[in-house]
Design a protein around this motif. Structure first.
Motif, mmCIF file in Angstrom:
data_model
loop_
_atom_site.group_PDB
_atom_site.id
_atom_site.type_symbol
_atom_site.label_atom_id
_atom_site.label_comp_id
_atom_site.label_asym_id
_atom_site.label_seq_id
_atom_site.Cartn_x
_atom_site.Cartn_y
_atom_site.Cartn_z
ATOM 1 N N TYR A 56 -3.504 3.560 4.786
ATOM 2 C CA TYR A 56 -4.435 2.636 5.435
ATOM 3 C C TYR A 56 -5.792 2.700 4.734
ATOM 4 N N PHE A 57 -6.482 1.574 4.766
ATOM 5 C CA PHE A 57 -7.802 1.489 4.141
ATOM 6 C C PHE A 57 -8.792 0.930 5.145
ATOM 7 N N ALA A 58 -10.002 1.465 5.115
ATOM 8 C CA ALA A 58 -11.044 0.960 6.013
ATOM 9 C C ALA A 58 -12.403 1.388 5.488
ATOM 10 N N SER A 59 -13.398 0.570 5.779
ATOM 11 C CA SER A 59 -14.787 0.924 5.493
ATOM 12 C C SER A 59 -15.417 1.411 6.785
ATOM 13 N N ILE A 60 -15.894 2.637 6.763
ATOM 14 C CA ILE A 60 -16.521 3.244 7.942
ATOM 15 C C ILE A 60 -17.939 3.619 7.564
ATOM 16 N N GLY A 61 -18.893 3.059 8.313
ATOM 17 C CA GLY A 61 -20.275 3.212 7.886
ATOM 18 C C GLY A 61 -20.456 2.477 6.572
ATOM 19 N N SER A 89 2.268 11.457 13.741
ATOM 20 C CA SER A 89 2.638 12.341 14.837
ATOM 21 C C SER A 89 2.412 11.676 16.189
ATOM 22 N N LYS A 90 3.177 12.107 17.175
ATOM 23 C CA LYS A 90 3.050 11.569 18.527
ATOM 24 C C LYS A 90 1.651 11.849 19.060
ATOM 25 N N GLY A 91 1.013 10.835 19.576
ATOM 26 C CA GLY A 91 -0.346 10.978 20.088
ATOM 27 C C GLY A 91 -1.390 10.437 19.131
ATOM 28 N N ASN A 92 -1.080 10.440 17.840
ATOM 29 C CA ASN A 92 -2.006 9.879 16.850
ATOM 30 C C ASN A 92 -1.622 8.463 16.428
ATOM 31 N N SER A 93 -0.491 7.977 16.914
ATOM 32 C CA SER A 93 -0.047 6.623 16.606
ATOM 33 C C SER A 93 0.643 6.052 17.840
ATOM 34 N N PRO A 94 0.329 4.780 18.203
ATOM 35 C CA PRO A 94 -0.552 3.845 17.495
ATOM 36 C C PRO A 94 -2.015 4.231 17.642
ATOM 37 N N ASN A 95 -2.805 3.819 16.662
ATOM 38 C CA ASN A 95 -4.223 4.148 16.660
ATOM 39 C C ASN A 95 -5.028 2.934 16.186
ATOM 40 N N TYR A 96 -6.316 3.124 16.057
ATOM 41 C CA TYR A 96 -7.221 2.040 15.660
ATOM 42 C C TYR A 96 -6.746 1.369 14.374
ATOM 43 N N PHE A 97 -6.303 2.157 13.402
ATOM 44 C CA PHE A 97 -5.996 1.632 12.072
ATOM 45 C C PHE A 97 -4.617 0.972 12.035
ATOM 46 N N THR A 98 -3.622 1.558 12.695
ATOM 47 C CA THR A 98 -2.298 0.941 12.693
ATOM 48 C C THR A 98 -2.334 -0.395 13.436
ATOM 49 N N ILE A 99 -3.013 -0.416 14.581
ATOM 50 C CA ILE A 99 -3.094 -1.658 15.359
ATOM 51 C C ILE A 99 -3.894 -2.714 14.599
ATOM 52 N N ASN A 100 -5.022 -2.303 14.006
ATOM 53 C CA ASN A 100 -5.871 -3.246 13.286
ATOM 54 C C ASN A 100 -5.173 -3.813 12.059
ATOM 55 N N ALA A 101 -4.426 -2.961 11.335
ATOM 56 C CA ALA A 101 -3.731 -3.421 10.130
ATOM 57 C C ALA A 101 -2.671 -4.458 10.481
ATOM 58 N N GLU A 102 -1.888 -4.180 11.518
ATOM 59 C CA GLU A 102 -0.850 -5.125 11.920
ATOM 60 C C GLU A 102 -1.459 -6.452 12.370
ATOM 61 N N ARG A 103 -2.532 -6.365 13.154
ATOM 62 C CA ARG A 103 -3.163 -7.591 13.655
ATOM 63 C C ARG A 103 -3.799 -8.379 12.516
ATOM 64 N N LEU A 104 -4.516 -7.678 11.625
ATOM 65 C CA LEU A 104 -5.235 -8.349 10.538
ATOM 66 C C LEU A 104 -4.270 -9.097 9.622
ATOM 67 N N LEU A 105 -3.190 -8.448 9.212
ATOM 68 C CA LEU A 105 -2.261 -9.070 8.279
ATOM 69 C C LEU A 105 -1.494 -10.213 8.935
ATOM 70 N N SER A 106 -1.053 -10.008 10.171
ATOM 71 C CA SER A 106 -0.289 -11.074 10.831
ATOM 72 C C SER A 106 -1.180 -12.268 11.152
ATOM 73 N N ASP A 107 -2.428 -12.023 11.573
ATOM 74 C CA ASP A 107 -3.342 -13.127 11.868
ATOM 75 C C ASP A 107 -3.629 -13.952 10.622
ATOM 76 N N ASN A 108 -3.828 -13.288 9.497
ATOM 77 C CA ASN A 108 -4.108 -14.009 8.246
ATOM 78 C C ASN A 108 -2.911 -14.869 7.826
ATOM 79 N N LEU A 109 -1.710 -14.328 8.005
ATOM 80 C CA LEU A 109 -0.514 -15.102 7.672
ATOM 81 C C LEU A 109 -0.432 -16.367 8.517
ATOM 82 N N GLN A 110 -0.693 -16.199 9.801
ATOM 83 C CA GLN A 110 -0.606 -17.349 10.700
ATOM 84 C C GLN A 110 -1.628 -18.430 10.341
#
Length: 425
Positions: free
Chosen positions: A119-124, A137-158
């Motif tokens: 995953y890639f992200a700009s923080i600060g 690992s369980k508890g660390n996924s889904p997280n901010y980055f997994t959810i954001n990546a799926e949403r960002l890529l699918s939204d752009n495709l649409q």
């Protein structure tokens, strides 16, 4: 020897076979911006069908130069992918540009590779490459980055498909504003198993707050300050999670047992719970009342402490008195370590002051307590009730079925708010 019969050792899951969509030996020309790329039919067929294979499959196009007004720097990565190399992506913008062009050129194989990338992200003000393996690992996924990546890529495709765009629109990678890049760098180190980056308790709390923001829930629990001693786990009340609680006492109330706890998402045994309440900074949020007339000891929690207790325990226990602003527990002091006004008390100090304290008051005594609680303490006969303000305290929650009471483990209190405060050593 042909290219397809080279004696190369490969991983079992890798299939070197390439369909003959275009003649493997033929070389095709693709102009991307100012740079000319020449690829074999083997390379172009390796990720097909695509824009390339559809274009060159027409007989009239097989000798033409296919031109794209796109970035040759981005296409270099695509060129390497088609030649069979694994590709290394270094930052978030490079990832987004490559993903956009993979969609633009119809390279489904490359898109699959990219969705399995880190995953890639700009923080600060800093770009981060976040290893995917750290977030599985369980508890660390889904997280901010997994959810954001799926949403960002699918939204752009649409958007692209809905508007039938000639080429992908400009796309920005995930940008997290208002968060610290330094703290996130430390979070990644702890995720990698290096807790030595935690410099202080204040730093630990900041990292836990950041972990909650990104939904690294297992990581947050891993960083919780705690102790394990004599079969018990000791945590601050503020760090308790409701899902970590378990009540081993039978429902018929025949046996009294301590409430047990195991940190959520952490593989550890269930242990008896001791929780710590820090109330020195907010006088009056934890107050012990010793009633000489009824021989009852009760602890009243208010404000932030009350809110946290309700969040964690409400609905799990009865035998407490709860109103809109406070929660009251019956309390025992059989083996507690006690400091009052800085002086260490002997183990029988409560009994010496108010007499024998029943483990569970009768229903009549509870009703009397509920009624007396409505009256101000100043209305009571002087000396009838002793009021002790707790600066810091540790408690076991003893359960008899769903009936709960507190047993003091260690307390530090003052008989008046005007007394000099004494810090723990």
């Amino acid at each position: 020897m042909s290219l397809t019969t080279l004696p190369i050792q490969t991983f079992d899951e890798y299939d070197p076979a390439v369909p003959v969509v275009l003649p493997h030996e033929k070389v095709y020309s693709i102009q991307v911006g100012y740079k000319l790329f020449r690829l074999s039919g083997l390379s172009l067929s390796s990720d097909s069908p695509s824009y390339f294979t559809k274009f060159f499959s027409h007989p009239e196009n097989k000798e033409k130069v296919l031109f794209f007004d796109r970035s040759p720097q981005v296409f270099e990565k695509i060129y390497n992918h088609l030649q069979g190399y694994s590709i290394n992506i270094t930052n978030d913008y490079e990832f987004m540009h490559l993903w956009s062009d993979a969609f633009y050129f119809g390279l489904s194989g490359l898109r699959k590779v990219l969705t399995e990338q880190d995953y890639f992200a700009s923080i600060g003000s800093e770009s981060f490459k976040i290893p995917r393996a750290l977030l599985q690992s369980k508890g660390n996924s889904p997280n901010y980055f997994t959810i954001n990546a799926e949403r960002l890529l699918s939204d752009n495709l649409q958007v692209i498909e809905r508007k039938n765009m000639m080429r992908p629109p400009p796309q920005r990678p995930a940008v997290v504003t208002g968060r610290s890049s330094d703290l996130f760098r430390d979070l990644l180190e702890v995720l990698k198993g290096n807790p030595s980056v935690i410099k202080s308790e204040e730093h630990r709390l900041l990292l836990m707050k950041e972990a909650r923001y990104y939904r690294f829930l297992e990581l947050e629990q891993r960083m919780v300050s705690h102790k394990v001693c004599k079969g018990c786990i000791v945590l601050n009340l503020n760090h308790l999670a409701r899902r970590g609680l378990s009540n081993p006492s039978p429902s018929d109330k025949s046996i009294e047992r301590p409430m047990q706890y195991s940190r959520p998402y952490i593989e550890e045994p269930v242990r008896d719970l001791i929780f710590q309440v820090d109330s020195e900074e907010d006088p009056g949020t934890a107050v012990l009342f010793l009633n000489k007339r009824t021989s009852l000891a009760t602890v009243v929690f208010r404000d932030k402490v009350f809110a946290k207790l309700v969040q964690v325990f409400k609905g799990l226990i009865s035998g407490t008195i709860v109103d809109e602003t406070s929660m009251t527990f019956f309390a025992g002091f059989g083996r507690s370590h006690t400091l009052i006004n800085g002086r260490e008390m002997k183990s029988s100090w409560v009994t010496d002051l108010i007499g024998e304290n029943p483990a569970f008051p009768s229903e009549e005594e509870r009703d009397e307590k509920r009624a007396s609680k409505k009256r101000k303490m100043s209305d009571k006969v002087e000396g009838d009730v002793i009021e002790i303000f707790l600066k810091r305290s540790m408690w076991k929650l003893l359960m008899r079925g769903n009936l709960g009471r507190l047993e003091a483990v260690s307390i530090d209190g003052l008989t008046g708010l005007g007394q000099e405060r004494i810090d723990f050593l």
